[in-house]
Design an enzyme around this catalytic site. Structure first.
Site, short mmCIF file in Angstrom:
data_model
loop_
_atom_site.label_atom_id
_atom_site.label_comp_id
_atom_site.label_asym_id
_atom_site.label_seq_id
_atom_site.Cartn_x
_atom_site.Cartn_y
_atom_site.Cartn_z
N HIS A 68 -6.84 25.65 -24.17
CA HIS A 68 -7.93 25.23 -23.29
C HIS A 68 -8.49 23.87 -23.72
O HIS A 68 -8.59 22.93 -22.91
CB HIS A 68 -9.04 26.29 -23.32
CG HIS A 68 -10.24 25.96 -22.49
ND1 HIS A 68 -10.49 26.52 -21.26
CD2 HIS A 68 -11.28 25.11 -22.72
CE1 HIS A 68 -11.61 26.03 -20.77
NE2 HIS A 68 -12.12 25.17 -21.65
N GLU A 69 -8.85 23.76 -24.99
CA GLU A 69 -9.44 22.50 -25.46
C GLU A 69 -8.43 21.37 -25.42
O GLU A 69 -8.78 20.21 -25.18
CB GLU A 69 -10.01 22.68 -26.87
CG GLU A 69 -11.12 23.72 -26.99
CD GLU A 69 -12.26 23.53 -26.00
OE1 GLU A 69 -12.50 22.37 -25.57
OE2 GLU A 69 -12.89 24.53 -25.62
N HIS A 80 -8.55 19.72 -22.00
CA HIS A 80 -9.59 18.69 -21.93
C HIS A 80 -9.10 17.42 -22.62
O HIS A 80 -9.29 16.31 -22.12
CB HIS A 80 -10.86 19.17 -22.64
CG HIS A 80 -11.68 20.14 -21.86
ND1 HIS A 80 -12.09 19.91 -20.57
CD2 HIS A 80 -12.20 21.34 -22.22
CE1 HIS A 80 -12.82 20.94 -20.16
NE2 HIS A 80 -12.90 21.82 -21.13
N HIS A 131 -6.65 15.38 -20.60
CA HIS A 131 -7.35 14.68 -19.52
C HIS A 131 -7.93 13.36 -20.03
O HIS A 131 -7.91 12.33 -19.34
CB HIS A 131 -8.47 15.58 -18.99
CG HIS A 131 -8.87 15.30 -17.58
ND1 HIS A 131 -9.90 15.96 -16.95
CD2 HIS A 131 -8.39 14.43 -16.65
CE1 HIS A 131 -10.03 15.52 -15.71
NE2 HIS A 131 -9.13 14.59 -15.51
#
Length: 709
Positions: free
Chosen positions: A490-491, A494, A497
């Site tokens: 998940h991290e 980020h 991105h």
């Protein structure tokens, strides 16, 4: 502000918060005494840049107006982010005090920047000039966002209202910091010592070893448990000692509340009850000053969602869809606890994780602890990097960047031409003085510098996994749970991105300028790969035997994927609704005492299926909305989950043709249409550019098992 210290000052040249320039800070050299002189100097430089920008002699052009202002404010922001980051990961009383001393000055500067009517007029001039047409799409988006942010920052307020508006910003920042400090202090202060090993029945070996380590570090004899999640949760999940589970649970849910002295060894000074009310009142006042009916409406100005009622309807509809599945989950768990665990007087909150783990083991014939042995952190990292490298055509290599703790690792990201395009840090383990949870943050953004060079981005990836422990005197390699692996992916989403953007205008490169309710799309997208056999097979190796995850065990965890997902979904929606209604229709003016708690309980009573205990003060540690920037924005997790599930379904469709979800062509399109464009265009446009249509909720309901067969 008084005149700044001259740049040629020897002290400033050696100050690590200034000397790193456009490079990377030497975190280990930062002292609390460096903070004030560095920030005072950088504030003065930024103020000079503002004065130059509003001077009528300065041409209203990108090169003369925007870039010099961006240079100065970026230098200030980057140094301030270093300090904020250190405050989150290596908190000390001295650092906390120095950070707290400068918060009002930094907040006041950025507040005055947003209210600067003369600067607002210069940006308007630029937007209406003939040169505007020659700007890139990214540069135009920066100007467009800036004009919006000036309006939201109070630039159009009267001179009489601006001082109060600034005061509101200052107070909110200080209250947010105090909220976070109280939660950290409450978590760090609690220690429960067990001296009789028979009281540890059911706990896994590594949890017992970690508790022994904690006791030793604190100079105690026995096994010490804390409220840091890697210590707390194994007790709730595995301990057969019901009184121990109750003690830990009651401590956990009363942190930073008026009940803390009774249950969690806390101080009344750390009670966040009044803090929450003050923040909500200030947010409401800010919104009304800007002409919005409430803070929720204000929060939507830069988001995808179009109205307060749309978000409320989205959440209530989601709750209604999830509730039948949640009721089924709760009945199954209650029946199991009664018949198999002899909990005949009804499940208590401290029984839920324990009973759930036992039911899961019985139904799917595996335990989380058994599964955990297949996830050594180094192997998981290798698997994560392999997914990234395959999908996005990059190479990840170990780097040697200056770090803030011995556990921190750093990496470079290289493109197909072997050129470094980004760097990132990984700080994996929980420790005292480190804020709980997991997050990605921006250490440096991508931008084109005035000399034409590209400044490559740098990211922080921070987790709180259980650290390595010694068993029989031997240091075991750290293993993480499957949920931890999902958190890491998940991290990293980020991070990708931020790191893979190709936008050169800082204000919209990477995660900058991305609508808050879309910013979770890339992170939630990456989670899906943790359920794919072709990924798990390569990122698992048993801690003792080295063998990969057996296919049989994989099939079991896949079957268990949506175990209690109705209940878990409803829990997230209840938290989102609590946040939303606190900011949309809470009677702030007349709210007193425990009004925030009472609203949270009323929403739980209306939508949740699990009774909330009277002592629960979970809202007092809801850092996302009171210290983490998610105020009136927690719904964005579910909102973006709809987008991310739909995006991932494109990879599932590709897999039907190619045999692999790691489809390079689909990965290249995703990189190009989602990751590379950052905030340079609306997220809805980026989604449609990738998917070719509007988003649908169907994929998320299907992935979550929330559809009737």
């Amino acid at each position: 502000m008084t005149a700044s210290t001259p740049l040629h000052s020897a002290d400033l040249q050696q100050n690590p918060l200034i000397s790193f320039g456009r490079g990377i800070c030497d975190y280990s050299q930062v002292k609390s005494s460096d903070i004030k002189p560095a920030i005072d100097f950088l504030l003065a430089q930024a103020e000079k840049a503002v004065a130059q920008a509003v001077d009528p002699k300065t041409p209203a052009s990108w090169n003369d107006l925007v870039e010099p202002l961006e240079d100065a404010t970026e230098s200030l922001s980057r140094s301030w982010r270093v300090i904020s980051h250190l405050n989150s990961v290596v908190d000390t009383p001295e650092l906390r005090a120095a950070y707290g001393e400068m918060i009002p000055k930094v907040t006041a500067f950025f507040s005055s920047l947003g209210q600067n009517l003369a600067l607002y007029q210069r940006f308007k001039e630029l937007s209406q000039s003939t040169s505007y047409a020659n700007l890139s799409a990214s540069q135009k988006k920066v100007i467009e966002n800036s004009l919006r942010d000036f309006r939201l920052g109070g630039a159009e307020l009267s001179d009489g209202d601006k001082p109060r508006f600034s005061q509101i910003q200052d107070e909110q920042v200080l209250l947010g910091k105090a909220f976070s400090d109280h939660v950290l202090d409450a978590t760090d202060s609690f220690v429960h010592l067990v001296t009789d090993k028979s009281e540890l029945a059911g706990l896994p070996e590594d949890a017992i070893a970690a508790a022994a380590d904690t006791a030793q570090q604190k100079g105690l004899q026995g096994w010490a448990f804390t409220l840091h999640f890697p210590s707390y949760y194994p007790v709730m999940q595995y301990s057969e000692n019901r009184p121990l589970r109750r003690l830990m649970y009651e401590a956990y849910v009363t942190q930073a509340s008026e009940l803390a002295p009774q249950y969690s060894q806390g101080k009344l000074d750390w009670d966040n009850t009044t803090n929450m009310l003050k923040q909500l009142k200030l947010r409401d006042e800010e919104a009304r000053m800007l002409g919005f009916e409430n803070y929720a409406a204000l929060s939507l100005a830069p988001k995808m969602a179009s109205s307060v009622s749309e978000v409320d309807a989205f959440l209530t509809t989601f709750a209604q869809k999830a509730k039948p599945f949640a009721l089924k989950d709760w009945k199954e768990l209650s029946d199991f606890a009664k018949t198999e665990l002899n909990i005949s007087n009804g499940l208590e909150p401290w029984d839920i994780a324990f009973a759930s783990e036992r039911l899961k083991q019985e139904r799917y014939s595996f335990s989380e602890n058994e599964l955990k042995q297949y996830f050594p952190l180094p192997k998981v990292l290798d698997g994560l990097f392999q997914v990234i490298q395959t999908l996005f055509g990059v190479k990840i290599e170990s780097a040697n960047l200056p770090a803030w703790h011995a556990d921190v690792q750093s990496f470079s990201v290289k493109n197909a031409e072997d050129r470094v395009v980004a760097y990132f840090y990984l700080d994996p383990y929980a420790r005292p003085g480190k804020r709980g949870g997991a997050w990605m943050d921006d250490a440096r953004g991508r931008r084109e510098l005035p000399n034409g060079e590209i400044q490559v981005p740098v990211a922080y990836l921070v987790c709180n996994f259980a650290p390595p422990v010694k068993v029989d005197g031997v240091l075991r390699q750290p293993t993480i749970t499957h949920d931890d692996a999902i958190t890491l992916f998940h991290e990293s989403g980020h991070g990708l991105h931020h790191l893979l953007t190709q936008v050169s205008a800082l204000g919209v490169s990477g995660i900058n300028g991305v609508e808050w309710d879309a910013v979770e799309l890339p992170s939630q997208f990456m989670e899906n790969f943790c359920w794919e056999w072709e990924v798990l097979e390569k990122m698992t190796a048993h801690a003792e035997t080295g063998k990969p995850l057996p296919r049989e065990l994989y099939e079991k965890i896949l079957a268990a994927k949506n175990f209690q997902n109705g209940y878990m979904t409803l829990r997230q929606v209840v938290m989102s609704l609590t946040d939303w209604r606190l900011h949309a229709n809470f009677d702030v003016e007349n709210a007193k005492g425990q009004a925030v708690l009472e609203l949270s309980k009323s929403i739980a009573d209306e939508f949740n299926v699990i009774p909330q205990p009277a002592i629960s003060r979970w809202i007092n540690t809801f850092s996302h909305i009171f210290a983490g920037g998610y105020a009136a924005g927690y719904y964005s997790y579910k909102w973006a989950e709809v987008l991310s599930a739909d995006v991932y379904s494109a990879f599932e469709e590709a897999a039907k043709l190619t045999g692999s979800v790691l489809d390079e062509k689909t990965g290249a399109r995703y990189r190009q249409e989602i990751l590379e464009v950052g905030g340079s265009r609306p997220a809805a446009e980026s989604f449609k550019a990738f998917r070719g249509r509007e988003p649908s909720i169907d994929a998320l309901l299907r992935h979550g098992g929330l559809v009737t067969q």
